[in-house]
Design a protein around this motif. Structure first.
Motif, short mmCIF file in Angstrom:
data_model
loop_
_atom_site.label_atom_id
_atom_site.label_comp_id
_atom_site.label_asym_id
_atom_site.label_seq_id
_atom_site.Cartn_x
_atom_site.Cartn_y
_atom_site.Cartn_z
N ILE A 9 0.84 -1.18 0.00
CA ILE A 9 0.00 0.00 0.00
C ILE A 9 0.89 1.25 0.00
N GLY A 10 0.57 2.19 -0.88
CA GLY A 10 1.33 3.43 -0.96
C GLY A 10 2.60 3.35 -1.79
N SER A 11 2.86 2.20 -2.38
CA SER A 11 4.08 2.06 -3.19
C SER A 11 3.94 2.75 -4.55
N GLY A 12 2.73 2.89 -5.02
CA GLY A 12 2.50 3.53 -6.32
C GLY A 12 2.31 2.56 -7.46
N LYS A 13 1.92 1.32 -7.15
CA LYS A 13 1.74 0.32 -8.22
C LYS A 13 0.63 0.73 -9.18
N THR A 123 8.35 -0.50 -5.40
CA THR A 123 8.77 -0.23 -4.03
C THR A 123 8.93 1.26 -3.78
N ALA A 124 8.84 1.61 -2.52
CA ALA A 124 9.08 2.98 -2.06
C ALA A 124 9.47 2.91 -0.59
N PRO A 125 10.25 3.88 -0.12
CA PRO A 125 10.60 3.89 1.31
C PRO A 125 9.34 3.98 2.17
N GLU A 126 9.39 3.37 3.35
CA GLU A 126 8.20 3.32 4.21
C GLU A 126 7.67 4.71 4.55
N ASP A 127 8.55 5.68 4.80
CA ASP A 127 8.07 7.02 5.14
C ASP A 127 7.30 7.64 3.97
N VAL A 128 7.74 7.38 2.75
CA VAL A 128 7.03 7.88 1.57
C VAL A 128 5.67 7.20 1.45
N ARG A 129 5.64 5.89 1.67
CA ARG A 129 4.39 5.13 1.60
C ARG A 129 3.39 5.64 2.65
N ILE A 130 3.89 5.87 3.85
CA ILE A 130 3.01 6.37 4.93
C ILE A 130 2.39 7.70 4.52
N GLN A 131 3.20 8.62 4.01
CA GLN A 131 2.69 9.93 3.61
C GLN A 131 1.67 9.81 2.48
N MET A 134 -1.60 8.39 3.94
CA MET A 134 -2.26 9.40 4.78
C MET A 134 -2.98 10.44 3.91
N GLN A 135 -2.30 10.91 2.87
CA GLN A 135 -2.89 11.92 1.98
C GLN A 135 -4.04 11.36 1.17
N ARG A 136 -3.84 10.18 0.61
CA ARG A 136 -4.86 9.58 -0.26
C ARG A 136 -6.14 9.23 0.50
N ASP A 137 -5.96 8.61 1.69
CA ASP A 137 -7.11 8.08 2.43
C ASP A 137 -7.55 8.96 3.60
N HIS A 138 -6.83 10.07 3.80
CA HIS A 138 -7.16 11.00 4.89
C HIS A 138 -7.23 10.27 6.23
N ILE A 139 -6.13 9.58 6.53
CA ILE A 139 -6.05 8.82 7.78
C ILE A 139 -4.81 9.25 8.56
N SER A 140 -4.75 8.80 9.79
CA SER A 140 -3.62 9.14 10.66
C SER A 140 -2.38 8.33 10.28
N GLU A 141 -1.24 8.79 10.77
CA GLU A 141 0.01 8.07 10.55
C GLU A 141 -0.07 6.68 11.17
N ALA A 142 -0.66 6.59 12.36
CA ALA A 142 -0.77 5.30 13.05
C ALA A 142 -1.59 4.32 12.22
N LYS A 143 -2.70 4.78 11.64
CA LYS A 143 -3.55 3.90 10.82
C LYS A 143 -2.81 3.47 9.55
#
Length: 182
Positions: A9-13, A123-131, A134-143
């Motif tokens: 999730i968030g890798s950009g596939k 692939t993408a770094p985890e911090d990039v995936r998290i961001q 968060m932006q796409r789904d409007h969720i918290s970093e923890a989620k």
């Protein structure tokens, strides 16, 4: 040749698949297909209703996402039972589609890789995936971290894949895709 595209999730596939589409390459989307089949396939609807119960579908015939999610999250056995119904239907639909490229977030977990000749991981770094999540789904970093943790580790997927496309926001994607297609 059948080629699978996967990534956490968030890798950009999905973005990579859009770039492939711009090059005239059709990619079968397993997630969209699963949703479509759960809506339209009578045998699949019957199997899901028998498993989950009469609340699986609403009066208007649409999937009762809340009831399905409640059942799915109740236990790992429930999730596997749903997968054992949905995955074969998606695999069959993919095989009948005549499309060579397929996108699936859970390509290895579902066993889809067994139908393919090659697998590409985005692939993408985890911090990039998290961001991104968060932006796409409007969720918290923890989620976002929770969702990432539910998937196979990126390193595990990378080790099982034949090719890697790095989508870190800095490495240009176009040359990687062009090299892959060649």
């Amino acid at each position: 040749m059948r080629i699978g595209i996967t990534g956490g999730i968030g890798s950009g596939k999905s973005f990579v698949c859009q770039l492939l589409k711009q090059r005239g390459i059709e990619v079968y989307d397993c997630d969209s297909a699963a949703k479509r089949l759960m809506r339209t396939s009578a045998p699949l609807r019957q199997q899901l209703t028998a498993l989950i119960g009469p609340d699986t579908y609403l009066q208007n015939g649409s999937l009762n996402k809340a009831a399905v999610a409640q059942f799915l999250l109740a236990s790992e056995a429930n999730a596997k039972a749903i997968d054992s119904i949905v995955h074969p239907a998606v695999f069959d639909d993919y095989e009948k589609s005549g499309i060579d490229w397929v996108e699936s977030a859970i390509l290895f977990e579902s066993g889809l890789d067994k139908l393919l000749d090659k697998v590409i991981v985005v692939t993408a770094p985890e911090d990039v995936r998290i961001q991104r999540v968060m932006q796409r789904d409007h969720i918290s970093e923890a989620k976002a971290k929770e969702w990432i943790a539910r998937q196979l580790p990126q390193e595990t997927v990378r080790a099982r894949a034949d090719y890697e496309i790095i989508n870190d926001g800095q490495t240009p994607l176009e040359p990687q895709i062009d090299n892959l297609i060649k």
